[in-house]
Scaffold this motif. Structure first.
Motif, PDB file in Angstrom:
ATOM      1  N   PRO A  67     -61.815-145.041 -68.956  1.00 31.39           N
ATOM      2  CA  PRO A  67     -61.340-143.787 -68.364  1.00 31.39           C
ATOM      3  C   PRO A  67     -61.153-142.695 -69.403  1.00 31.39           C
ATOM      4  CG  PRO A  67     -59.567-145.423 -68.444  1.00 31.39           C
ATOM      5  CD  PRO A  67     -60.826-146.137 -68.835  1.00 31.39           C
ATOM      6  N   ARG A  68     -61.296-141.452 -68.960  1.00 37.34           N
ATOM      7  CA  ARG A  68     -61.057-140.288 -69.810  1.00 37.34           C
ATOM      8  C   ARG A  68     -59.617-139.824 -69.572  1.00 37.34           C
ATOM      9  NH1 ARG A  68     -65.311-142.480 -70.830  1.00 37.34           N
ATOM     10  NH2 ARG A  68     -67.350-141.453 -70.871  1.00 37.34           N
ATOM     11  N   LEU A  69     -58.787-139.920 -70.583  1.00 35.36           N
ATOM     12  CA  LEU A  69     -57.383-139.538 -70.432  1.00 35.36           C
ATOM     13  C   LEU A  69     -57.233-138.018 -70.396  1.00 35.36           C
ATOM     14  CD1 LEU A  69     -55.326-141.974 -72.682  1.00 35.36           C
ATOM     15  CD2 LEU A  69     -55.390-141.861 -70.192  1.00 35.36           C
ATOM     16  N   ILE A  70     -56.479-137.531 -69.432  1.00 33.16           N
ATOM     17  CA  ILE A  70     -56.178-136.094 -69.350  1.00 33.16           C
ATOM     18  C   ILE A  70     -54.669-135.865 -69.273  1.00 33.16           C
ATOM     19  CG2 ILE A  70     -58.381-135.459 -68.309  1.00 33.16           C
ATOM     20  CD1 ILE A  70     -56.979-135.379 -65.604  1.00 33.16           C
ATOM     21  N   GLY A  71     -53.897-136.766 -69.773  1.00 35.35           N
ATOM     22  CA  GLY A  71     -52.448-136.622 -69.751  1.00 35.35           C
ATOM     23  C   GLY A  71     -51.811-137.713 -70.588  1.00 35.35           C
ATOM     24  N   PRO A  72     -50.484-137.611 -70.837  1.00 38.26           N
ATOM     25  CA  PRO A  72     -49.576-136.607 -70.267  1.00 38.26           C
ATOM     26  C   PRO A  72     -49.791-135.185 -70.787  1.00 38.26           C
ATOM     27  CG  PRO A  72     -48.422-137.962 -71.869  1.00 38.26           C
ATOM     28  CD  PRO A  72     -49.772-138.581 -71.696  1.00 38.26           C
ATOM     29  N   GLU A  73     -50.281-135.039 -72.027  1.00 33.06           N
ATOM     30  CA  GLU A  73     -50.596-133.700 -72.518  1.00 33.06           C
ATOM     31  C   GLU A  73     -52.061-133.409 -72.188  1.00 33.06           C
ATOM     32  OE1 GLU A  73     -48.716-131.345 -73.745  1.00 33.06           O
ATOM     33  OE2 GLU A  73     -46.961-132.622 -73.462  1.00 33.06           O
ATOM     34  N   PRO A  74     -52.335-132.464 -71.286  1.00 39.75           N
ATOM     35  CA  PRO A  74     -53.720-132.248 -70.863  1.00 39.75           C
ATOM     36  C   PRO A  74     -54.569-131.667 -71.983  1.00 39.75           C
ATOM     37  CG  PRO A  74     -52.302-130.541 -69.958  1.00 39.75           C
ATOM     38  CD  PRO A  74     -51.396-131.549 -70.609  1.00 39.75           C
ATOM     39  N   PRO A  75     -55.844-132.052 -72.049  1.00 39.40           N
ATOM     40  CA  PRO A  75     -56.747-131.447 -73.026  1.00 39.40           C
ATOM     41  C   PRO A  75     -56.984-129.978 -72.687  1.00 39.40           C
ATOM     42  CG  PRO A  75     -57.952-132.862 -71.525  1.00 39.40           C
ATOM     43  CD  PRO A  75     -56.496-133.074 -71.227  1.00 39.40           C
ATOM     44  N   PRO A  76     -57.467-129.172 -73.651  1.00 36.35           N
ATOM     45  CA  PRO A  76     -57.636-127.737 -73.409  1.00 36.35           C
ATOM     46  C   PRO A  76     -58.537-127.400 -72.226  1.00 36.35           C
ATOM     47  CG  PRO A  76     -57.746-128.207 -75.751  1.00 36.35           C
ATOM     48  CD  PRO A  76     -57.715-129.521 -75.070  1.00 36.35           C
ATOM     49  N   TRP A  77     -59.596-128.203 -71.984  1.00 36.35           N
ATOM     50  CA  TRP A  77     -60.476-127.857 -70.868  1.00 36.35           C
ATOM     51  C   TRP A  77     -59.773-128.004 -69.526  1.00 36.35           C
ATOM     52  CZ3 TRP A  77     -61.479-131.564 -67.222  1.00 36.35           C
ATOM     53  CH2 TRP A  77     -61.352-132.910 -67.582  1.00 36.35           C
ATOM     54  N   VAL A  78     -58.674-128.766 -69.488  1.00 40.85           N
ATOM     55  CA  VAL A  78     -57.871-128.886 -68.264  1.00 40.85           C
ATOM     56  C   VAL A  78     -56.852-127.760 -68.166  1.00 40.85           C
ATOM     57  CG1 VAL A  78     -56.194-130.303 -67.023  1.00 40.85           C
ATOM     58  CG2 VAL A  78     -58.174-131.385 -68.090  1.00 40.85           C
ATOM     59  N   SER A  79     -56.133-127.494 -69.261  1.00 44.46           N
ATOM     60  CA  SER A  79     -55.020-126.549 -69.211  1.00 44.46           C
ATOM     61  C   SER A  79     -55.428-125.098 -69.435  1.00 44.46           C
ATOM     62  CB  SER A  79     -53.968-126.948 -70.255  1.00 44.46           C
ATOM     63  OG  SER A  79     -54.536-126.948 -71.560  1.00 44.46           O
ATOM     64  N   GLN A  80     -56.523-124.871 -70.196  1.00 39.09           N
ATOM     65  CA  GLN A  80     -56.884-123.491 -70.547  1.00 39.09           C
ATOM     66  C   GLN A  80     -57.887-122.857 -69.593  1.00 39.09           C
ATOM     67  OE1 GLN A  80     -55.196-121.978 -73.001  1.00 39.09           O
ATOM     68  NE2 GLN A  80     -54.101-123.917 -73.220  1.00 39.09           N
TER      69      GLN A  80
END
Length: 613
Positions: A334-347
């Motif tokens: 799996p590609r982790l996107i949390g708990p701190e989201p990567p920039p492509w998710v948050s920005q």
């Protein structure tokens, strides 16, 4: 918690997806999709501008800050539509490659499953597609070709995982990204759009031994939220392969369901909302007058409150490929996107596919997992407990502790209120004694009035305190009873929280003959043609003609649905109401006089009977 723990939990409980035969798109990693896209910006009253062309876009470039505004739309573009020749060639190739047994076959016509008003709303929806921005029909085929090319170079099935800890719960979020939503073009559904984000939540807690225990699962289904979305881990409807929950995925729409089958989905058109709300209010008012439960009435006759809604079938048959444990395909890491989201998710808050300029957004691509289309943050991202109605339930490991804390708080409040009641009761007795001492003597009359006002106000306060005290005593009793149940290992019924479960079509609903389907497909068009004919050739008798034509259509509709007896009953009730209104209008004052005389005679009789006794 460390990344290894999060990955272990995600892998341990990762769902098993059962897709429908004929599905062309499967969950994938976003990186190859983004690399195949171009990035565009649409500003008001300007042509769209390509910022980064295809094959040059990366996740890092997507995350770069860009100037924005309320009317500025950033979006990705995955493919260009095919021309006619390429489209025909693609369809012929697919027909040769796909065996007949693997092709999608639609079930009974969706229009045959609903009433006439819903079919008329469907006509309005179809006409609205001609006026709204929409994804071209050949876009789906072009997207399938591009997706197959991506899969041929790196054939994998991937989800994006996120672990959230909130309110004592551990929430495992499984985000599935599909390159295209072809519900409309391939499965007769509501919309097509590039890109599609879907999600499944699993809610865990840690018991006293430190073991992670699954308690709930909640599947995203279109734009719904609340208690009805979730199922407890011991609910028989929640199928599992070991510790992996089974998800039945809607064909093209990619919505998630607990049970395989065909689901009737209903979409409200925004310009019909006032009519829909008014109709629903009338139905609920009628149910109240008859003393019926509106929810049960809705479940018994699902189409009764669906006037002015457009019916569509979501095919979640589960007869296609299976991804996950013991399935046809396995999940990759799996590609982790949390708990701190990567920039492509948050920005990046823009759209993940084509901006079709659809004013009701059905054909516009969605935003990413963190954002809605309008740039606001998704509730399921910042409040996964509230999204599934779990914010009001503590984890089982904390339930007994919180229950005892509430009992202690309530007991303290009872003791404090007892002291307050004793004090105010003593004050009330003192004021009563003073009032008795004043008597009714005229020289103390003003003082007596003031005294009695104080007595009345204090008496009301004491009454309210005692009423609340009685309620709190009952609540404390209920909490103590619940504590005993928890200590005995008892649990609430697994489905008590569900108000209206979304169920697939039953065998009876699926049993629709071809003649009924043909009538459902033709009836609205025939009615419109009939109306035009009346206007052109019988305008002098248009009212009578409309009554006759609508009556014939209603009779045919009832016959096809085997509701002639219900129609006759409804007509009888309607005629009785009309007759009663006519009589009331013609003999209003005579009826009033008769009612007054009858009331007077009744009062005389009651009073004389009382004298005799």
């Amino acid at each position: 918690m460390d990344t290894d723990t999060d990955l272990h939990l995600l892998r341990r409980f990762e769902p098993v997806l059962h897709l429908t035969r004929g599905e062309k798109f499967f969950p994938m990693d976003v990186e190859p999709y983004v690399q195949a896209c171009s990035l565009w910006v649409q500003r008001p009253n300007e042509d769209a501008i390509c910022l980064i062309p295809q094959d040059e876009l990366t996740l890092e470039a997507l995350s770069e800050p860009r100037p924005g505004g309320a009317d500025v739309v950033y979006y990705l573009r995955f493919i260009e539509p095919l021309d006619v020749i390429k489209l025909i060639a693609y369809l012929q190739e697919q027909r040769k490659k796909t065996k007949a047994a693997e092709r999608f076959q639609a079930g009974p016509g969706r229009l045959a499953r609903v009433g006439y008003s819903s079919r008329f709303a469907d006509l309005l929806f179809s006409l609205s597609l001609l006026l709204r921005g929409r994804v071209p029909g050949d876009t789906s085929a072009a997207a399938a070709i591009e997706y197959q090319q991506i899969q041929s170079s790196q054939n994998h099935y991937c989800y994006h995982g996120r672990v959230v800890r909130q309110g004592g719960w551990i929430v495992l979020q499984y985000w599935y990204f599909y390159a295209f939503n072809n519900w409309r073009s391939a499965f007769f559904g509501v919309n097509d759009h590039e890109a599609d984000w879907e999600m499944v939540n699993i809610y865990l807690y840690q018991d006293d031994s430190g073991e992670y225990v699954p308690e709930w699962a909640a599947y995203a289904s279109h734009d719904f939220s609340g208690d009805d979305l979730r199922r407890r881990w011991d609910d028989p409807e929640l199928q599992k392969v070991g510790e992996h929950p089974v998800v039945f995925v809607g064909a093209g729409s990619h919505a998630s369901y607990y049970t395989a089958g065909e689901y009737l989905a209903e979409i409200e058109l925004p310009f019909l909302w006032p009519l829909a709300r008014a109709t629903n209010w009338l139905h609920s008012t009628w149910d109240r007058w008859l003393g019926r439960d509106s929810n049960r009435s809705k479940q018994a006759n699902p189409s009764s409150l669906d006037v002015f809604r457009v019916p569509f079938v979501d095919y979640a048959r589960g007869d296609g490929p299976v991804i996950g444990a013991e399935g046809d395909h396995s999940w990759c890491e799996p590609r982790l996107i949390g708990p701190e989201p990567p920039p492509w998710v948050s920005q990046y808050a823009g759209l993940w596919g084509l901006y079709a300029h659809d004013p009701i957004s059905g054909e516009n691509a969605p935003a990413g997992p963190m954002y809605n289309r309008d740039g606001t943050i998704r509730r399921v991202w910042y409040d996964p407990l509230g999204w599934a109605g779990l914010d009001k339930l503590p984890p089982p490991c904390e339930a007994l502790k919180r229950l005892r804390e509430e009992q202690q708080t309530l007991q303290q409040r009872l003791e404090q209120r007892n002291e307050e009641i004793d004090q105010k009761s003593a004050d009330l007795a003192r004021l009563g004694l003073m009032d008795a001492a004043l008597g009714n003597r005229s020289e103390w009359l003003v003082l007596e009035w003031e005294q009695r006002k104080q007595i009345q106000a204090l008496s009301q306060e004491v009454e309210q305190l005692r009423a609340q005290q009685a309620v709190d005593h009952k609540m404390l009793e209920a909490l103590q009873h619940y504590e005993n149940r928890l200590l005995a290992g008892e649990r609430d019924p697994a489905r008590d929280h569900i108000q209206r479960a979304h169920r697939p079509a039953s065998a009876n609903q699926m049993r629709v003959n071809r003649l009924v389907e043909l009538w459902a497909a033709l009836s609205v068009g025939l009615l419109m043609i009939g109306f035009v004919s009346l206007v052109l050739f019988y305008s002098q008798h248009i009212l009578l003609g409309l009554v006759v034509m609508i009556s014939i259509f209603i009779f045919i509709e009832s016959g096809f649905r085997r509701q002639i007896a219900q129609l006759i009953n409804s007509l009888a009730i309607g005629l009785a109401i009309v007759s009663a209104l006519v009589i009331l209008f013609e003999f209003f004052w005579k009826i009033v006089i008769g009612v007054v005389l009858a009331a007077g005679v009744y009062i005389l009789w009651e009073n004389l009977r009382e004298l005799r006794h």
